[in-house]
Write an enzyme that holds these catalytic residues in place. Structure first.
Site, mmCIF file in Angstrom:
data_model
loop_
_atom_site.group_PDB
_atom_site.id
_atom_site.type_symbol
_atom_site.label_atom_id
_atom_site.label_comp_id
_atom_site.label_asym_id
_atom_site.label_seq_id
_atom_site.Cartn_x
_atom_site.Cartn_y
_atom_site.Cartn_z
ATOM 1 N N LYS A 68 -8.622 0.460 -7.015
ATOM 2 C CA LYS A 68 -9.475 0.059 -5.893
ATOM 3 C C LYS A 68 -10.444 1.189 -5.490
ATOM 4 O O LYS A 68 -10.228 2.348 -5.875
ATOM 5 C CB LYS A 68 -8.606 -0.347 -4.703
ATOM 6 C CG LYS A 68 -7.670 0.755 -4.168
ATOM 7 C CD LYS A 68 -6.790 0.187 -3.088
ATOM 8 C CE LYS A 68 -5.935 1.249 -2.424
ATOM 9 N NZ LYS A 68 -4.984 0.696 -1.432
ATOM 10 N N HIS A 69 -11.534 0.880 -4.758
ATOM 11 C CA HIS A 69 -12.009 -0.378 -4.213
ATOM 12 C C HIS A 69 -13.355 -0.676 -4.857
ATOM 13 O O HIS A 69 -14.368 -0.090 -4.445
ATOM 14 C CB HIS A 69 -12.204 -0.300 -2.701
ATOM 15 C CG HIS A 69 -11.029 0.250 -1.942
ATOM 16 N ND1 HIS A 69 -10.734 1.604 -1.866
ATOM 17 C CD2 HIS A 69 -10.060 -0.387 -1.227
ATOM 18 C CE1 HIS A 69 -9.658 1.782 -1.118
ATOM 19 N NE2 HIS A 69 -9.221 0.590 -0.726
ATOM 20 N N ASP A 104 0.858 -1.182 0.000
ATOM 21 C CA ASP A 104 0.000 0.000 0.000
ATOM 22 C C ASP A 104 0.895 1.233 0.000
ATOM 23 O O ASP A 104 1.505 1.563 1.018
ATOM 24 C CB ASP A 104 -0.892 0.026 1.246
ATOM 25 C CG ASP A 104 -2.185 -0.737 1.065
ATOM 26 O OD1 ASP A 104 -2.791 -0.632 -0.011
ATOM 27 O OD2 ASP A 104 -2.593 -1.438 2.005
ATOM 28 N N HIS A 150 -12.879 -1.640 7.187
ATOM 29 C CA HIS A 150 -11.911 -2.374 8.001
ATOM 30 C C HIS A 150 -12.600 -3.065 9.173
ATOM 31 O O HIS A 150 -12.147 -4.108 9.647
ATOM 32 C CB HIS A 150 -10.829 -1.427 8.547
ATOM 33 C CG HIS A 150 -9.878 -0.948 7.503
ATOM 34 N ND1 HIS A 150 -10.139 0.143 6.710
ATOM 35 C CD2 HIS A 150 -8.664 -1.425 7.116
ATOM 36 C CE1 HIS A 150 -9.124 0.331 5.877
ATOM 37 N NE2 HIS A 150 -8.218 -0.605 6.103
ATOM 38 N N ARG A 193 -7.793 10.443 0.323
ATOM 39 C CA ARG A 193 -7.374 9.316 -0.509
ATOM 40 C C ARG A 193 -8.074 9.342 -1.869
ATOM 41 O O ARG A 193 -7.664 8.610 -2.771
ATOM 42 C CB ARG A 193 -7.682 7.996 0.200
ATOM 43 C CG ARG A 193 -6.898 7.793 1.495
ATOM 44 C CD ARG A 193 -7.347 6.528 2.200
ATOM 45 N NE ARG A 193 -6.994 5.333 1.439
ATOM 46 C CZ ARG A 193 -7.434 4.118 1.754
ATOM 47 N NH1 ARG A 193 -8.260 3.945 2.793
ATOM 48 N NH2 ARG A 193 -7.069 3.076 1.031
ATOM 49 N N ASP A 235 -9.693 -7.120 -1.453
ATOM 50 C CA ASP A 235 -9.113 -6.323 -0.380
ATOM 51 C C ASP A 235 -8.670 -7.293 0.709
ATOM 52 O O ASP A 235 -8.956 -8.507 0.653
ATOM 53 C CB ASP A 235 -10.148 -5.315 0.142
ATOM 54 C CG ASP A 235 -9.508 -4.080 0.774
ATOM 55 O OD1 ASP A 235 -8.304 -4.140 1.119
ATOM 56 O OD2 ASP A 235 -10.193 -3.064 0.927
ATOM 57 N N ARG A 252 2.976 3.799 3.201
ATOM 58 C CA ARG A 252 3.528 2.902 4.224
ATOM 59 C C ARG A 252 5.042 3.053 4.351
ATOM 60 O O ARG A 252 5.593 2.939 5.439
ATOM 61 C CB ARG A 252 3.179 1.454 3.902
ATOM 62 C CG ARG A 252 1.691 1.173 3.785
ATOM 63 C CD ARG A 252 0.914 1.621 5.000
ATOM 64 N NE ARG A 252 -0.485 1.191 4.928
ATOM 65 C CZ ARG A 252 -1.456 1.729 5.632
ATOM 66 N NH1 ARG A 252 -1.193 2.737 6.450
ATOM 67 N NH2 ARG A 252 -2.691 1.278 5.524
#
Length: 442
Positions: free
Chosen positions: A280-281, A182, A293, A250, A365, A190
């Site tokens: 994505k998503h 990611d 999540h 994002r 995902d 990250r």
């Protein structure tokens, strides 16, 4: 999950199928290259043999085709027809267990690929039954690995870790390994130490300049590829028109058309850098509330409205040749009540494959997220993901359990053998495509 078939649903409107131009070509050459369109080889073979006998007067010796297939011809989603044929031949030679491993992209623990700490080794034992990332990569021909935030420190460390994975994992099936991360930019970057700051999608979108989006993606992709990361879980194609979703910065823009342009340019930039992007998503998290999540968001739009809004950037990406799409954990009651899109054969079959004409790799995902892991667990989650039409199962919290469950589902007939072959062939073709992109990028 109940074994009885679901009650029949009332008829619903279907999105018009829009196939890439190469789809027609794939149909025309299917008799010559079995699997180029990733068709069921078991059902296609008799037709091919019958046509060959008829053309040869029943002798059983096929007449040479007048127009041989060009193996360098594009497929419409990235790999050439020759790469897809090579992938098919590779998968045909695999055992069922190896085919299953090739459609999994697990994570692991450890900053050092060869020498994990005792705590990291214990975590790897629980996940994989071995101590180190190197042993994980050498033990099974996984299609790739996901670099979780917990194994990322700085650029030099990521380069060393990726190098260990490639050395241990490349080769058994003759295919290069996919290593994913990611690294969208902004709040989801990250890897921060030793690399440039990657602008957020919102800041890129604010420029309304596809050339800038392409430049950022290419620079980010080149950095990742230099460190051994060959797949980036980006760009985000979600649209948040009213600022209500959790996606925030994002997303590129509240405007679907601006988002579509930025997504297409970003896909082009990553491919130019030699890295596989995963858009994505799907079918979009930007116009739902809730965090996938933890819980299952619900997309309550009618299909016609969804087509005019959330699906616009995804359709643009598919038509631009995006090789991979990540399926999101969001329910779409208009198609499948209460089921995450990532686990829904209806959403993937009617919407992604049928409506958008996507022929590439569908990747889930993370399997560790609440809507999948909390409700179904790692074993059933992996089985349902493949039954839904995904080709690559990302970040199972218990890869051994997932692998065993899928092998058993294939052997029992719950997962048709041709479904596994189809998924494994797409993933193998993607790996070959990435290798060619990297070579071209220099």
């Amino acid at each position: 999950m109940p074994s009885t078939p679901p009650e029949p649903r009332p008829a619903r409107p279907r999105l018009p199928a829009r196939r890439p131009a190469a789809f027609v070509a794939l149909l025309l050459i299917a008799a010559t290259l079995a699997g180029c369109g990733l068709l069921d080889s078991g059902s296609a073979a008799p037709a091919r043999e019958g046509a060959a006998r008829e053309a040869s007067g029943g002798s059983g010796s096929p007449t040479p085709t007048a127009n041989p297939v060009d193996p360098d011809a594009p497929s419409g989603w990235g790999p050439t027809l020759g790469e897809i044929e090579q992938a098919r031949e590779t998968v045909e030679a695999m055992s069922v267990a190896d085919r299953v491993a090739s459609v999994l992209m697990p994570g692991f623990w450890g900053y050092d690929g060869d020498a994990p700490t005792p705590a990291e080794a214990a975590q790897n034992q629980a996940m994989h039954g071995v101590d180190s990332p190197a042993e994980v990569a050498a033990g099974h021909p996984y299609g790739g690995f996901f670099l979780r935030p917990e194994v990322i420190a700085d650029a030099d460390q990521v380069e060393g870790l990726s190098g260990v994975l490639h050395r241990a994992g490349d080769g058994p099936d003759g295919l290069p390994l996919l290593v994913s991360m990611d690294q969208e930019g902004g709040v989801v970057q990250r890897l921060k130490v030793g690399v440039d700051v990657v602008p957020s999608a919102a800041s890129i979108g604010a420029s309304n300049d596809p050339a800038y989006a392409r430049k950022v993606a290419r620079a980010n992709g080149r950095t990742l590829r230099a460190l051994g990361v060959t797949m980036v879980l980006a760009p985000v194609a979600d649209v948040d028109p009213d600022g209500r979703s959790v996606m925030g910065s994002r997303t590129y823009s509240p405007d679907r058309d601006v988002t579509a342009r930025m997504v297409v340019a970003s896909v082009e930039g990553y491919l130019k850098a030699g890295v596989i992007p995963a858009v994505k998503h799907f079918p979009g998290l930007g116009t739902v509330t809730g965090d996938s999540h933890r819980s299952l968001p619900v997309q309550r739009k009618a299909l016609a409205r969804l087509e005019q809004t959330d699906l616009v950037p995804f359709r643009a990406a598919v038509e631009a040749g995006a090789p991979a799409v990540m399926t999101g954990h969001v329910a779409v009651p208009a198609l499948d009540e209460g089921v995450p899109a990532s686990l829904s054969p209806t959403v993937l079959g009617e919407l992604l494959r049928g409506g958008l004409g996507f022929e590439g790799v569908a990747i889930t995902d993370s399997q560790g997220m609440g809507p999948v892991h909390g409700r179904y667990g790692p074993a059933e989650g992996a089985v349902l993901s493949l039954l839904a039409g995904n080709d690559l199962v990302l970040n199972s919290p218990r890869p051994r359990a997932a692998r065993r469950a899928v092998v058993e589902a294939v052997r029992s007939g719950r997962i048709p053998a041709e479904r596994l072959v189809e998924a494994a062939t797409r993933v193998a073709a993607l790996r070959l495509y990435q290798q060619r992109l990297a070579s071209a990028a220099g």
